[in-house]
Motif scaffolding. Structure first.
Motif, PDB file in Angstrom:
ATOM      1  N   GLY A  45       0.557  -1.235  -0.006  1.00  0.00           N
ATOM      2  CA  GLY A  45      -0.062   0.036  -0.001  1.00  0.00           C
ATOM      3  C   GLY A  45       0.771   1.317  -0.032  1.00  0.00           C
ATOM      4  N   GLY A  46       0.295   2.115   1.111  1.00  0.00           N
ATOM      5  CA  GLY A  46       1.110   3.403   0.943  1.00  0.00           C
ATOM      6  C   GLY A  46       2.622   3.315   1.328  1.00  0.00           C
ATOM      7  N   THR A  47       3.027   2.179   2.119  1.00  0.00           N
ATOM      8  CA  THR A  47       4.331   2.024   2.494  1.00  0.00           C
ATOM      9  C   THR A  47       5.255   1.671   1.244  1.00  0.00           C
ATOM     10  N   MET A  48       4.862   0.603   0.212  1.00  0.00           N
ATOM     11  CA  MET A  48       5.390   0.616  -1.007  1.00  0.00           C
ATOM     12  C   MET A  48       5.661   1.851  -1.838  1.00  0.00           C
ATOM     13  N   LEU A  49       4.403   2.624  -1.967  1.00  0.00           N
ATOM     14  CA  LEU A  49       4.410   3.955  -2.567  1.00  0.00           C
ATOM     15  C   LEU A  49       5.451   4.586  -2.023  1.00  0.00           C
ATOM     16  N   VAL A 243      10.066  -5.251  -1.626  1.00  0.00           N
ATOM     17  CA  VAL A 243       9.004  -4.968  -2.450  1.00  0.00           C
ATOM     18  C   VAL A 243       8.920  -5.943  -3.533  1.00  0.00           C
ATOM     19  N   PRO A 244       7.733  -6.440  -3.946  1.00  0.00           N
ATOM     20  CA  PRO A 244       7.596  -7.277  -5.235  1.00  0.00           C
ATOM     21  C   PRO A 244       8.185  -6.697  -6.463  1.00  0.00           C
ATOM     22  N   MET A 245       8.520  -7.805  -7.258  1.00  0.00           N
ATOM     23  CA  MET A 245       9.293  -7.460  -8.368  1.00  0.00           C
ATOM     24  C   MET A 245       8.344  -6.331  -9.429  1.00  0.00           C
ATOM     25  N   GLY A 246       7.250  -6.819  -9.195  1.00  0.00           N
ATOM     26  CA  GLY A 246       5.987  -6.090  -9.954  1.00  0.00           C
ATOM     27  C   GLY A 246       5.631  -4.671  -9.379  1.00  0.00           C
ATOM     28  N   TRP A 247       6.416  -3.970  -8.577  1.00  0.00           N
ATOM     29  CA  TRP A 247       6.044  -3.022  -7.743  1.00  0.00           C
ATOM     30  C   TRP A 247       5.135  -2.056  -8.846  1.00  0.00           C
ATOM     31  N   ASP A 248       5.648  -1.925  -9.927  1.00  0.00           N
ATOM     32  CA  ASP A 248       5.073  -0.840 -10.862  1.00  0.00           C
ATOM     33  C   ASP A 248       3.656  -1.285 -11.205  1.00  0.00           C
ATOM     34  N   THR A 249       3.526  -2.307 -11.578  1.00  0.00           N
ATOM     35  CA  THR A 249       2.097  -2.905 -11.755  1.00  0.00           C
ATOM     36  C   THR A 249       1.149  -2.702 -10.522  1.00  0.00           C
ATOM     37  N   TYR A 250       1.534  -3.184  -9.595  1.00  0.00           N
ATOM     38  CA  TYR A 250       0.837  -2.889  -8.334  1.00  0.00           C
ATOM     39  C   TYR A 250       0.353  -1.595  -7.628  1.00  0.00           C
ATOM     40  N   THR A 252       0.186   1.241  -9.932  1.00  0.00           N
ATOM     41  CA  THR A 252      -0.546   1.676 -10.846  1.00  0.00           C
ATOM     42  C   THR A 252      -1.934   0.892 -10.733  1.00  0.00           C
ATOM     43  N   ILE A 253      -2.147  -0.240 -10.385  1.00  0.00           N
ATOM     44  CA  ILE A 253      -3.385  -0.738 -10.119  1.00  0.00           C
ATOM     45  C   ILE A 253      -4.274  -0.185  -8.902  1.00  0.00           C
ATOM     46  N   GLN A 254      -3.359   0.148  -7.888  1.00  0.00           N
ATOM     47  CA  GLN A 254      -3.848   0.769  -6.466  1.00  0.00           C
ATOM     48  C   GLN A 254      -3.895   2.443  -6.628  1.00  0.00           C
ATOM     49  N   TYR A 255      -2.876   3.090  -7.462  1.00  0.00           N
ATOM     50  CA  TYR A 255      -2.815   4.554  -7.351  1.00  0.00           C
ATOM     51  C   TYR A 255      -3.146   4.920  -8.690  1.00  0.00           C
ATOM     52  N   GLY A 256      -2.991   4.450  -9.837  1.00  0.00           N
ATOM     53  CA  GLY A 256      -3.189   5.120 -10.976  1.00  0.00           C
ATOM     54  C   GLY A 256      -1.959   5.138 -11.671  1.00  0.00           C
ATOM     55  N   GLU A 257      -1.935   5.324 -12.958  1.00  0.00           N
ATOM     56  CA  GLU A 257      -0.806   5.797 -13.558  1.00  0.00           C
ATOM     57  C   GLU A 257       0.186   6.969 -13.035  1.00  0.00           C
ATOM     58  N   ASP A 258      -0.438   7.963 -12.534  1.00  0.00           N
ATOM     59  CA  ASP A 258       0.370   9.055 -12.030  1.00  0.00           C
ATOM     60  C   ASP A 258       0.499   9.092 -10.706  1.00  0.00           C
ATOM     61  N   TYR A 259       0.944   7.871 -10.027  1.00  0.00           N
ATOM     62  CA  TYR A 259       1.221   7.582  -8.694  1.00  0.00           C
ATOM     63  C   TYR A 259       2.388   8.288  -8.171  1.00  0.00           C
ATOM     64  N   MET A 260       3.185   8.777  -9.066  1.00  0.00           N
ATOM     65  CA  MET A 260       4.604   9.413  -8.658  1.00  0.00           C
ATOM     66  C   MET A 260       4.271  10.903  -8.473  1.00  0.00           C
ATOM     67  N   ILE A 261       3.163  11.536  -8.692  1.00  0.00           N
ATOM     68  CA  ILE A 261       2.776  12.867  -8.193  1.00  0.00           C
ATOM     69  C   ILE A 261       2.029  12.698  -6.939  1.00  0.00           C
ATOM     70  N   PRO A 262       2.567  13.386  -5.920  1.00  0.00           N
ATOM     71  CA  PRO A 262       1.990  13.251  -4.667  1.00  0.00           C
ATOM     72  C   PRO A 262       0.533  14.188  -4.598  1.00  0.00           C
ATOM     73  N   LEU A 263      -0.427  13.171  -4.093  1.00  0.00           N
ATOM     74  CA  LEU A 263      -1.661  13.845  -3.799  1.00  0.00           C
ATOM     75  C   LEU A 263      -2.113  13.406  -2.424  1.00  0.00           C
ATOM     76  N   LYS A 264      -2.382  14.245  -1.290  1.00  0.00           N
ATOM     77  CA  LYS A 264      -2.365  14.129  -0.162  1.00  0.00           C
ATOM     78  C   LYS A 264      -4.121  13.423   0.063  1.00  0.00           C
ATOM     79  N   ASP A 265      -3.851  12.149   0.751  1.00  0.00           N
ATOM     80  CA  ASP A 265      -5.055  11.521   0.938  1.00  0.00           C
ATOM     81  C   ASP A 265      -5.263  11.433   2.329  1.00  0.00           C
ATOM     82  N   PRO A 266      -6.526  11.144   2.891  1.00  0.00           N
ATOM     83  CA  PRO A 266      -6.695  10.837   4.180  1.00  0.00           C
ATOM     84  C   PRO A 266      -5.933   9.444   4.582  1.00  0.00           C
TER      85      PRO A 266
END
Length: 305
Positions: A45-49, A243-250, A252-266
Motif C-alpha cells: 500500500g502506501g508504504t510501498m508507494l 517490495v515485489p518485483m512487479g511494484w510498478d504494476t501494483y 498502477t492498479i492501486q493508485y493509477g498511472e500518475d502514482y509518482m505525483i503526490p496527492l494528499k489522501d486521508p
C-alpha cells in the motif's frame, strides 16, 4: 534512533516523527524474523508507494503496511510467541482474545495508538504496523461474494461482544452483544474467529492466477500473482525493505498511472490518539471519557431537534 530523511516542502511535527521511529523499529523486527524463517513479506500500500516515491514515509502517512502470502502468514502466527518478546507483541485473535480484525498487527509495548471507537475494546492498543494476508482471488464472483459476506458477518458478531452500548450510542446492538458473549463463552473466541478466516483459506494462492488482500480490501484490488515472483529491496528511510518485483504494476492498479505525483489522501486509520512515551492503558481512561461525552452530545442534539 533511526534517521528520518528530509521531506522537502513538508513540516513534520514531533508526534509524527516519534511515531515513525517506533514503526521503523517494528518493521525492522518483522523483516528480521521473516528472513530468519524464510518467510516472504513485502511492504504494501502506501508504504510501498513511499519506498518508491519518497525513499521512506509519505510525509503525511501514519502507518506501515506489510503483506504476506497466506501460507507464510499462518506460519508467522505459529512462531510469533517465540519470536516477538517484550517490548514487541504480535497481535492476532489467537494471541489477544477480543481482537477482531482479519489481519495481524505488530505492536510496541509501553506506547499508545488508540482509535477512539476502539477505546472500550480490551485488546492491546500500542503503536503498531499492519500485517495483511494475501489470498487467491478466483474469477468465480459468487463464491468470493459468499465468503466475504460470511466472514464479515462473523467479525461483526465478535466485535459486538465488547461494544459499550450506551457509550457508543448503538442501542440496536444489545441483542447481538449478548448473543456474542454467550457464543464466545460456549465455543471460544479463537474458534469462532477461525471460521471467519477459513472463508479465505478456500482460495489458495497456488491455484489462482490473481491475488489480493481479500480479507481487507475484498475484490476491489486484484493483482496478477506473478508480480510477487521475485523480491527487490529498496531504501526506506535508513533501512532496506522488500517490495515485489512487479511494484510498478501494483502501484498502477492501486493508485493509477500518475502514482509518482503526490496527492494528499486521508490516512487509513483516521484520528489515532498517538503517544510514543505513555502506555495505552494509562491513556485509555482519558479517551473513554472524551469519547463517551462526544456520543452523549450527539445524542442530545438529535433529541432536541
Amino acid at each position: 534512533m533511526h534517521e528520518i530523511i528530509e521531506k522537502p516542502g513538508y513540516e513534520l511535527d514531533e508526534t509524527l516523527k516519534e511515531l515513525w521511529q517506533v514503526q521503523l523499529d517494528l518493521l525492522q523486527k518483522l523483516i528480521d524474523v521473516c528472513n530468519r524463517h524464510n518467510l516472504r513479506c513485502w511492504v504494501d500500500g502506501g508504504t510501498m508507494l513511499g519506498a518508491v516515491r519518497h525513499k521512506g514515509f509519505i510525509p503525511w502517512d501514519d502507518d506501515i503496511d506489510v503483506a504476506m502470502m497466506r501460507e507464510d502468514y499462518d506460519r508467522l502466527n505459529e512462531i510469533a510467541a517465540q519470536e516477538f518478546e517484550h517490548p514487541y507483541f504480535y497481535q492476532t485473535a489467537y494471541s489477544d482474545t477480543d481482537y477482531y480484525r482479519s489481519h495481524a498487527q505488530l505492536r510496541m509495548d509501553g506506547t499508545t495508538a488508540i482509535r477512539p471507537s476502539d477505546c472500550f475494546q480490551p485488546f492491546h492498543q500500542g503503536i503498531f504496523i499492519d500485517v495483511f494476508p494475501i489470498d487467491g482471488i478466483p474469477m468465480d464472483d459468487v463464491r468470493v461474494d459468499n465468503a466475504l459476506k460470511r466472514s464479515r458477518r462473523i467479525l461483526r458478531f465478535l466485535k459486538a461482544k465488547n461494544t459499550r452500548i450506551w457509550a457508543s450510542g448503538r442501542i440496536g446492538l444489545i441483542g447481538r452483544k449478548w448473543r456474542a458473549r454467550y457464543a464466545v463463552k460456549k465455543r471460544g473466541w479463537s474458534t469462532i474467529f477461525r471460521e471467519a478466516e477459513d472463508q479465505y483459506r478456500q482460495f489458495p494462492v497456488e491455484t489462482n492466477k490473481y491475488v489480493g488482500e481479500l480479507s481487507f480490501t475484498g475484490k476491489s484490488l486484484v493483482y496478477p500473482k506473478e508480480i510477487y515472483d521475485k523480491t527487490l529491496w529498496l531504501d526506506f528511510e535508513d533501512i532496506k525493505v522488500p517490495v515485489p518485483m512487479g511494484w510498478d504494476t501494483y502501484l498502477t492498479i492501486q493508485y493509477g498511472e500518475d502514482y509518482m505525483i503526490p496527492l494528499k489522501d486521508p490516512t487509513m486509520h483516521g484520528q489515532l490518539i498517538i503517544d510514543a512515551h505513555r502506555d495505552y492503558r494509562d491513556v485509555l481512561p482519558e479517551v473513554q471519557k472524551e469519547y463517551s461525552n462526544s456520543v452523549f452530545q450527539r445524542l442530545w442534539k438529535k433529541i432536541i431537534k
